[in-house]
Scaffold this motif. Sequence first.
Motif, PDB file in Angstrom:
ATOM      1  N   ALA A 161       0.819  -1.210   0.000  1.00 28.06           N
ATOM      2  CA  ALA A 161       0.000   0.000   0.000  1.00 28.06           C
ATOM      3  C   ALA A 161       0.856   1.264   0.000  1.00 28.06           C
ATOM      4  O   ALA A 161       0.376   2.342  -0.353  1.00 28.06           O
ATOM      5  N   ASN A 162       2.121   1.139   0.369  1.00 21.86           N
ATOM      6  CA  ASN A 162       2.957   2.323   0.536  1.00 21.86           C
ATOM      7  C   ASN A 162       4.228   2.345  -0.299  1.00 21.86           C
ATOM      8  O   ASN A 162       4.934   3.367  -0.332  1.00 21.86           O
ATOM      9  N   SER A 163       4.541   1.248  -0.966  1.00 20.11           N
ATOM     10  CA  SER A 163       5.792   1.215  -1.715  1.00 20.11           C
ATOM     11  C   SER A 163       5.706   0.226  -2.876  1.00 20.11           C
ATOM     12  O   SER A 163       4.842  -0.656  -2.894  1.00 20.11           O
ATOM     13  N   ILE A 164       6.620   0.379  -3.818  1.00 21.56           N
ATOM     14  CA  ILE A 164       6.715  -0.511  -4.976  1.00 21.56           C
ATOM     15  C   ILE A 164       8.172  -0.928  -5.124  1.00 21.56           C
ATOM     16  O   ILE A 164       9.081  -0.097  -5.044  1.00 21.56           O
ATOM     17  N   GLU A 165       8.399  -2.214  -5.335  1.00 23.55           N
ATOM     18  CA  GLU A 165       9.753  -2.726  -5.511  1.00 23.55           C
ATOM     19  C   GLU A 165      10.048  -2.892  -6.994  1.00 23.55           C
ATOM     20  O   GLU A 165       9.342  -3.591  -7.717  1.00 23.55           O
ATOM     21  N   VAL A 166      11.098  -2.225  -7.444  1.00 25.11           N
ATOM     22  CA  VAL A 166      11.509  -2.271  -8.854  1.00 25.11           C
ATOM     23  C   VAL A 166      13.011  -2.504  -8.914  1.00 25.11           C
ATOM     24  O   VAL A 166      13.783  -1.757  -8.313  1.00 25.11           O
ATOM     25  N   GLY A 167      13.416  -3.554  -9.613  1.00 21.21           N
ATOM     26  CA  GLY A 167      14.839  -3.834  -9.747  1.00 21.21           C
ATOM     27  C   GLY A 167      15.551  -4.005  -8.425  1.00 21.21           C
ATOM     28  O   GLY A 167      16.711  -3.613  -8.271  1.00 21.21           O
ATOM     29  N   GLY A 168      14.859  -4.585  -7.441  1.00 22.43           N
ATOM     30  CA  GLY A 168      15.458  -4.814  -6.126  1.00 22.43           C
ATOM     31  C   GLY A 168      15.474  -3.589  -5.224  1.00 22.43           C
ATOM     32  O   GLY A 168      15.995  -3.639  -4.112  1.00 22.43           O
ATOM     33  N   LYS A 169      14.885  -2.469  -5.691  1.00 23.97           N
ATOM     34  CA  LYS A 169      14.852  -1.231  -4.917  1.00 23.97           C
ATOM     35  C   LYS A 169      13.424  -0.931  -4.486  1.00 23.97           C
ATOM     36  O   LYS A 169      12.502  -0.938  -5.305  1.00 23.97           O
ATOM     37  N   GLU A 170      13.230  -0.660  -3.198  1.00 20.27           N
ATOM     38  CA  GLU A 170      11.907  -0.324  -2.689  1.00 20.27           C
ATOM     39  C   GLU A 170      11.702   1.193  -2.773  1.00 20.27           C
ATOM     40  O   GLU A 170      12.448   1.970  -2.170  1.00 20.27           O
ATOM     41  N   LEU A 171      10.694   1.599  -3.529  1.00 19.26           N
ATOM     42  CA  LEU A 171      10.432   3.016  -3.761  1.00 19.26           C
ATOM     43  C   LEU A 171       9.111   3.424  -3.111  1.00 19.26           C
ATOM     44  O   LEU A 171       8.125   2.690  -3.200  1.00 19.26           O
ATOM     45  N   PRO A 172       9.055   4.587  -2.490  1.00 14.64           N
ATOM     46  CA  PRO A 172       7.826   5.013  -1.805  1.00 14.64           C
ATOM     47  C   PRO A 172       6.756   5.489  -2.781  1.00 14.64           C
ATOM     48  O   PRO A 172       7.060   6.032  -3.845  1.00 14.64           O
ATOM     49  N   ILE A 173       5.499   5.289  -2.397  1.00 11.90           N
ATOM     50  CA  ILE A 173       4.373   5.847  -3.129  1.00 11.90           C
ATOM     51  C   ILE A 173       3.996   7.161  -2.454  1.00 11.90           C
ATOM     52  O   ILE A 173       3.673   7.192  -1.275  1.00 11.90           O
ATOM     53  N   GLY A 174       4.059   8.250  -3.196  1.00 12.47           N
ATOM     54  CA  GLY A 174       3.715   9.554  -2.635  1.00 12.47           C
ATOM     55  C   GLY A 174       2.235   9.638  -2.318  1.00 12.47           C
ATOM     56  O   GLY A 174       1.394   9.075  -3.023  1.00 12.47           O
ATOM     57  N   ARG A 175       1.911  10.372  -1.269  1.00 14.30           N
ATOM     58  CA  ARG A 175       0.517  10.469  -0.829  1.00 14.30           C
ATOM     59  C   ARG A 175      -0.396  10.975  -1.934  1.00 14.30           C
ATOM     60  O   ARG A 175      -1.491  10.453  -2.150  1.00 14.30           O
ATOM     61  N   SER A 176       0.037  11.991  -2.648  1.00 18.51           N
ATOM     62  CA  SER A 176      -0.804  12.573  -3.691  1.00 18.51           C
ATOM     63  C   SER A 176      -0.895  11.698  -4.941  1.00 18.51           C
ATOM     64  O   SER A 176      -1.681  11.984  -5.844  1.00 18.51           O
ATOM     65  N   TYR A 177      -0.088  10.639  -5.000  1.00 19.77           N
ATOM     66  CA  TYR A 177      -0.092   9.745  -6.171  1.00 19.77           C
ATOM     67  C   TYR A 177      -0.811   8.424  -5.892  1.00 19.77           C
ATOM     68  O   TYR A 177      -0.942   7.599  -6.791  1.00 19.77           O
ATOM     69  N   LYS A 178      -1.267   8.220  -4.661  1.00 20.24           N
ATOM     70  CA  LYS A 178      -1.806   6.911  -4.285  1.00 20.24           C
ATOM     71  C   LYS A 178      -3.043   6.516  -5.082  1.00 20.24           C
ATOM     72  O   LYS A 178      -3.211   5.353  -5.461  1.00 20.24           O
ATOM     73  N   ASN A 179      -3.914   7.474  -5.358  1.00 21.21           N
ATOM     74  CA  ASN A 179      -5.115   7.134  -6.120  1.00 21.21           C
ATOM     75  C   ASN A 179      -4.799   6.719  -7.554  1.00 21.21           C
ATOM     76  O   ASN A 179      -5.363   5.762  -8.074  1.00 21.21           O
ATOM     77  N   SER A 180      -3.881   7.441  -8.193  1.00 20.65           N
ATOM     78  CA  SER A 180      -3.521   7.092  -9.572  1.00 20.65           C
ATOM     79  C   SER A 180      -2.774   5.759  -9.616  1.00 20.65           C
ATOM     80  O   SER A 180      -2.941   4.976 -10.555  1.00 20.65           O
ATOM     81  N   VAL A 181      -1.951   5.485  -8.599  1.00 20.04           N
ATOM     82  CA  VAL A 181      -1.258   4.206  -8.515  1.00 20.04           C
ATOM     83  C   VAL A 181      -2.266   3.077  -8.324  1.00 20.04           C
ATOM     84  O   VAL A 181      -2.183   2.028  -8.970  1.00 20.04           O
ATOM     85  N   ALA A 182      -3.232   3.302  -7.450  1.00 22.38           N
ATOM     86  CA  ALA A 182      -4.257   2.284  -7.199  1.00 22.38           C
ATOM     87  C   ALA A 182      -5.029   1.957  -8.468  1.00 22.38           C
ATOM     88  O   ALA A 182      -5.305   0.795  -8.768  1.00 22.38           O
ATOM     89  N   LYS A 183      -5.353   2.985  -9.243  1.00 25.73           N
ATOM     90  CA  LYS A 183      -6.098   2.770 -10.480  1.00 25.73           C
ATOM     91  C   LYS A 183      -5.267   2.010 -11.498  1.00 25.73           C
ATOM     92  O   LYS A 183      -5.768   1.118 -12.185  1.00 25.73           O
ATOM     93  N   SER A 184      -3.993   2.341 -11.590  1.00 21.05           N
ATOM     94  CA  SER A 184      -3.122   1.690 -12.569  1.00 21.05           C
ATOM     95  C   SER A 184      -2.825   0.241 -12.206  1.00 21.05           C
ATOM     96  O   SER A 184      -2.736  -0.615 -13.080  1.00 21.05           O
ATOM     97  N   LEU A 185      -2.661  -0.033 -10.912  1.00 19.79           N
ATOM     98  CA  LEU A 185      -2.304  -1.381 -10.474  1.00 19.79           C
ATOM     99  C   LEU A 185      -3.509  -2.206 -10.061  1.00 19.79           C
ATOM    100  O   LEU A 185      -3.364  -3.372  -9.675  1.00 19.79           O
ATOM    101  N   HIS A 186      -4.703  -1.577 -10.117  1.00 22.83           N
ATOM    102  CA  HIS A 186      -5.939  -2.282  -9.735  1.00 22.83           C
ATOM    103  C   HIS A 186      -5.825  -2.840  -8.314  1.00 22.83           C
ATOM    104  O   HIS A 186      -6.154  -3.986  -8.055  1.00 22.83           O
ATOM    105  N   PHE A 187      -5.331  -1.988  -7.432  1.00 18.84           N
ATOM    106  CA  PHE A 187      -5.105  -2.412  -6.045  1.00 18.84           C
ATOM    107  C   PHE A 187      -5.777  -1.408  -5.120  1.00 18.84           C
ATOM    108  O   PHE A 187      -5.192  -0.396  -4.762  1.00 18.84           O
ATOM    109  N   PRO A 188      -7.046  -1.671  -4.704  1.00 23.13           N
ATOM    110  CA  PRO A 188      -7.786  -0.717  -3.892  1.00 23.13           C
ATOM    111  C   PRO A 188      -7.081  -0.335  -2.599  1.00 23.13           C
ATOM    112  O   PRO A 188      -7.256   0.755  -2.085  1.00 23.13           O
TER     113      PRO A 188
END
Length: 222
Positions: free
Chosen positions: A189-216
Amino acid sequence: MKVPGFEVVGECGTAMEAMAFLRSKTEVHLLFLDIQMPQVTGLDFLRSLSRRPQVIITTAYREYALEGFELNVVDYLLKPVTFERFFKALSRFCQHQDSGGESMSISAQPKESDHFIYVKENKRYVKVAFDEIDYIEGFSEYIKIYYQNKRIVTKLSLTWMEEQLPGGDFLRIHKSFIISLTKIDAFTANSIEVGGKELPIGRSYKNSVAKSLHFPGVASKG
């Protein structure tokens, strides 16, 4: 040919004429600049200006694109220029103005046909294929591009880079991070792992990330 909202305020045949015109009281917002001009080339003229309007380069020579890369021009039109391509350049100028005038750069070839981009690191230009990119990190006036276990640092804005990436293949998850959707290893819910690196999901981007990843579970009311 007239375009609504735009007015041609002057035409100059040489760099000296253009210099004099820009020093006059006439307000110039956008300059179409040819590279091949008498006495001084368009690029040299552009470098000589301490203050300048936004610039769209027009030329028959593709090889000058890399030289224009550092000059923050709005667009680079290759002759012969179709009206569709001309109108697209004007649209980019309008978007640039609406965004508050943030500096832009150009890729080595027209964006719509590219599968890669050339970026400058130190004194050389490095070719980076879009499908090899894991993620991009922005900081200050620079970005770091991580791809194939390599990293390149170049002076570009993250917002401009986001506009160059193929639509639907990349996702901005934070004010400082853009990721490749095909390179995601895992996410919470708060981060995405890419290439072995854990990256944070910004608060203002969470809705767009949820829509793109289909993860409520990623969605946020704030």
